[in-house]
Design a protein around this motif. Structure first.
Motif, mmCIF file in Angstrom:
data_model
loop_
_atom_site.group_PDB
_atom_site.id
_atom_site.type_symbol
_atom_site.label_atom_id
_atom_site.label_comp_id
_atom_site.label_asym_id
_atom_site.label_seq_id
_atom_site.Cartn_x
_atom_site.Cartn_y
_atom_site.Cartn_z
ATOM 1 N N GLU A 74 0.845 -1.199 0.000
ATOM 2 C CA GLU A 74 0.000 0.000 0.000
ATOM 3 C C GLU A 74 0.876 1.243 0.000
ATOM 4 N N ALA A 75 0.496 2.226 -0.822
ATOM 5 C CA ALA A 75 1.233 3.497 -0.878
ATOM 6 C C ALA A 75 0.671 4.421 0.190
ATOM 7 N N LYS A 76 1.151 4.254 1.419
ATOM 8 C CA LYS A 76 0.568 4.991 2.539
ATOM 9 C C LYS A 76 0.792 6.495 2.440
ATOM 10 N N GLY A 77 1.858 6.899 1.754
ATOM 11 C CA GLY A 77 2.128 8.330 1.642
ATOM 12 C C GLY A 77 1.334 9.003 0.539
ATOM 13 N N GLY A 78 1.058 8.271 -0.529
ATOM 14 C CA GLY A 78 0.241 8.811 -1.616
ATOM 15 C C GLY A 78 0.870 9.951 -2.389
ATOM 16 N N TYR A 79 2.185 10.052 -2.374
ATOM 17 C CA TYR A 79 2.878 11.159 -3.050
ATOM 18 C C TYR A 79 3.659 10.633 -4.262
ATOM 19 N N LEU A 80 4.048 11.535 -5.134
ATOM 20 C CA LEU A 80 5.007 11.223 -6.180
ATOM 21 C C LEU A 80 6.408 11.332 -5.588
ATOM 22 N N ASP A 130 11.452 3.245 2.708
ATOM 23 C CA ASP A 130 10.171 3.889 3.007
ATOM 24 C C ASP A 130 9.828 4.956 1.972
ATOM 25 N N PHE A 131 10.834 5.669 1.531
ATOM 26 C CA PHE A 131 10.588 6.754 0.572
ATOM 27 C C PHE A 131 9.953 6.212 -0.702
ATOM 28 N N LEU A 132 10.500 5.124 -1.243
ATOM 29 C CA LEU A 132 9.939 4.535 -2.458
ATOM 30 C C LEU A 132 8.688 3.718 -2.166
ATOM 31 N N GLY A 133 8.699 2.961 -1.066
ATOM 32 C CA GLY A 133 7.602 2.061 -0.778
ATOM 33 C C GLY A 133 6.294 2.757 -0.480
ATOM 34 N N ASN A 134 6.337 3.935 0.112
ATOM 35 C CA ASN A 134 5.116 4.660 0.464
ATOM 36 C C ASN A 134 4.650 5.616 -0.624
ATOM 37 N N ALA A 135 5.363 5.653 -1.743
ATOM 38 C CA ALA A 135 5.015 6.571 -2.825
ATOM 39 C C ALA A 135 3.910 5.998 -3.703
ATOM 40 N N LEU A 136 3.064 6.869 -4.203
ATOM 41 C CA LEU A 136 2.068 6.483 -5.195
ATOM 42 C C LEU A 136 2.752 6.035 -6.478
ATOM 43 N N ALA A 137 3.789 6.764 -6.873
ATOM 44 C CA ALA A 137 4.546 6.432 -8.084
ATOM 45 C C ALA A 137 5.893 7.124 -8.030
ATOM 46 N N LEU A 138 6.846 6.571 -8.753
ATOM 47 C CA LEU A 138 8.129 7.231 -8.972
ATOM 48 C C LEU A 138 8.022 8.084 -10.220
ATOM 49 N N ALA A 139 8.397 9.335 -10.123
ATOM 50 C CA ALA A 139 8.470 10.212 -11.291
ATOM 51 C C ALA A 139 9.872 10.097 -11.890
ATOM 52 N N PHE A 140 9.930 9.662 -13.136
ATOM 53 C CA PHE A 140 11.206 9.467 -13.830
ATOM 54 C C PHE A 140 11.134 10.194 -15.178
ATOM 55 N N PRO A 141 11.099 11.536 -15.132
ATOM 56 C CA PRO A 141 10.825 12.321 -16.344
ATOM 57 C C PRO A 141 12.088 12.722 -17.104
ATOM 58 N N ILE A 142 12.977 11.785 -17.352
ATOM 59 C CA ILE A 142 14.299 12.077 -17.906
ATOM 60 C C ILE A 142 14.220 12.650 -19.314
ATOM 61 N N ALA A 164 -1.685 12.793 -16.935
ATOM 62 C CA ALA A 164 -2.742 11.773 -16.955
ATOM 63 C C ALA A 164 -2.288 10.505 -16.245
ATOM 64 N N ALA A 165 -1.003 10.184 -16.346
ATOM 65 C CA ALA A 165 -0.464 8.964 -15.731
ATOM 66 C C ALA A 165 -0.542 9.016 -14.213
ATOM 67 N N VAL A 166 -0.460 10.216 -13.633
ATOM 68 C CA VAL A 166 -0.541 10.337 -12.174
ATOM 69 C C VAL A 166 -1.856 9.757 -11.669
ATOM 70 N N HIS A 167 -2.926 9.950 -12.412
ATOM 71 C CA HIS A 167 -4.218 9.401 -12.018
ATOM 72 C C HIS A 167 -4.331 7.927 -12.420
ATOM 73 N N LYS A 168 -3.702 7.550 -13.524
ATOM 74 C CA LYS A 168 -3.776 6.165 -13.991
ATOM 75 C C LYS A 168 -3.116 5.200 -13.010
ATOM 76 N N VAL A 169 -1.981 5.610 -12.405
ATOM 77 C CA VAL A 169 -1.259 4.685 -11.528
ATOM 78 C C VAL A 169 -2.029 4.371 -10.251
ATOM 79 N N LYS A 170 -3.026 5.193 -9.927
ATOM 80 C CA LYS A 170 -3.811 4.945 -8.722
ATOM 81 C C LYS A 170 -4.584 3.633 -8.810
ATOM 82 N N THR A 171 -4.838 3.174 -10.025
ATOM 83 C CA THR A 171 -5.603 1.937 -10.207
ATOM 84 C C THR A 171 -4.713 0.748 -10.559
ATOM 85 N N MET A 172 -3.392 0.936 -10.615
ATOM 86 C CA MET A 172 -2.483 -0.146 -10.987
ATOM 87 C C MET A 172 -2.235 -1.078 -9.808
ATOM 88 N N SER A 173 -2.014 -2.337 -10.113
ATOM 89 C CA SER A 173 -1.752 -3.354 -9.086
ATOM 90 C C SER A 173 -0.300 -3.280 -8.631
#
Length: 377
Positions: free
Chosen positions: A169-175, A241-253, A302-311
């Motif tokens: 579970e992404a308890k922090g809910g942040y990027l 914890d930083f990665l595990g509690n995140a909603l998603a990793l932003a990798f906008p290279i 758009a992906a920020v909202h899409k990842v909320k439904t990913m397994s």
């Protein structure tokens, strides 16, 4: 097998601070030992390993204050060459210096290319010493290299599954943005993603001296938004914890990233990755499974909202099947075995300077061949 791992001397293995290559060398070395191989690690004296350590400097050279590491690497390579008869395979993780020094031993050498390969300054070596067996860390990384480079395989990095444990579970809910503050990493894009999607962003990153102006002029003015939190550099334990509690990793290279370890670290934790389609990214991220591939800022928002439904369990499964240290080392062992097998079949000839054997790519792009000069009379 008797295997020598030859690491950069800039940092300890594993690194105490920043050092992606040294971290990968540690994972390879420890997994090889776990599998029962006889491994010697040539590295700095402050390295920690279950292999035999051949200490080539007292500490990592950056900690010792060395600016130019060439002389220390040459001394290490001399020591490796003197002991080469003790090993079945010599596996190099340094840039170029071994190419001319080990030309007589290419049959038992392999070099993993850890960095970008489009640097014009290095091309004379790549074009001249085409016999060195090479491993790329992504297919995309190979593209700038000469067509006759002696590729053995592409082997994606892998890490021990316990390094970044699974968070269901992404308890922090942040990027999360993790790494360096630099123009090619595009933290400005990550900030825009957060502000325009309304989701908090945490930035755990260091600022190198070379990027101080970029920080001062571009990024620092952007981090005062209420949705943006700058944490600074974090250690390996904090990373979990930083990665595990995140909603998603932003990798906008915005550059041809040869691999990008942070992507698989996030996937190990079950955290999907929102990544721009550059460099190795399409090889690492399974779109819709372990993350979302983006071409534009609109895609990323758009992906920020899409990842909320990913397994998150699906993200972790993708990591387990593709990017563990065990997966990585299984492929390296196959390369080692092929080198040893080829050595048995290569016709031993006096060195004439014209013959450099190409052992073939385990991915199928080349097959062993002998030049006319090397054929039996």
């Amino acid at each position: 097998m008797r295997i020598a791992q030859i690491a950069p001397l800039s940092e300890a293995v594993p690194p105490k601070f920043y050092g992606g290559t040294e971290r990968v060398v540690s994972w390879i070395t420890e997994e090889l030992v776990r599998q029962g191989h006889d491994v010697t690690l040539f590295a700095s004296g402050d390295s920690e390993t279950s292999a035999k350590l051949a200490a080539c400097t007292p500490e990592g050279l950056r900690l010792l204050g060395y600016r130019d590491h060439t002389a220390s690497h040459l001394a290490m390579l001399h020591a490796v060459h003197k002991r080469a008869h003790e090993f079945d395979v010599l596996h190099f993780h340094i840039d170029l210096l071994q190419y001319p020094m080990f030309e007589d031993l290419y049959h038992k050498c392999v070099t993993t290319m850890h960095g970008r390969l489009d640097v014009p300054d290095f091309m004379p070596v790549y074009r001249t010493f085409t016999g060195m067996p090479l491993v790329s860390i992504s297919d995309n990384q190979r593209e700038p290299m000469p067509s006759n480079s002696n590729w053995q395989a592409t082997i994606h990095h892998g890490l021990p599954s316990e390094n970044c444990p699974y968070y269901p579970e992404a308890k922090g809910g942040y990027l999360a943005f993790l790494g360096r503050i630099s123009p090619e990493k595009r933290p400005d894009r990550a900030i825009q993603m957060a502000i325009q999607s309304g989701v908090k962003l945490k930035i755990a990153a260091k600022v190198d001296k070379a990027d101080q102006d970029y920080w001062d002029e571009v990024i620092e003015p952007m981090i005062h938004h209420p949705l943006v939190e700058f944490i600074g550099e974090i250690n390996e334990e904090q990373k979990k914890d930083f990665l595990g509690n995140a909603l998603a990793l932003a990798f906008p290279i915005d550059w041809p990233e040869p691999f990008g370890l942070v992507m698989i670290e996030a996937m190990s934790a079950g955290t999907p990755v929102i990544a721009f389609r550059n460099g190795s990214v399409p090889e690492v991220i399974a779109d819709g499974v372990s993350g979302v591939l983006c071409d534009t800022m609109d895609d990323a928002i758009a992906a920020v909202h899409k990842v909320k439904t990913m397994s998150r369990a699906g993200v972790r499964r993708h990591f387990e099947t593709q990017f563990t240290a065990e997966c990585m080392v299984k492929k390296y062992v196959a390369v080692y075995e092929q080198l040893i097998e080829n050595e048995k079949t290569i016709i031993k000839m006096p060195r004439a300077g014209a013959f450099t054997p190409h052992y073939g790519d385990l991915n199928g792009s080349a097959r062993p061949s002998l030049s006319a000069a090397a054929m039996p009379a």
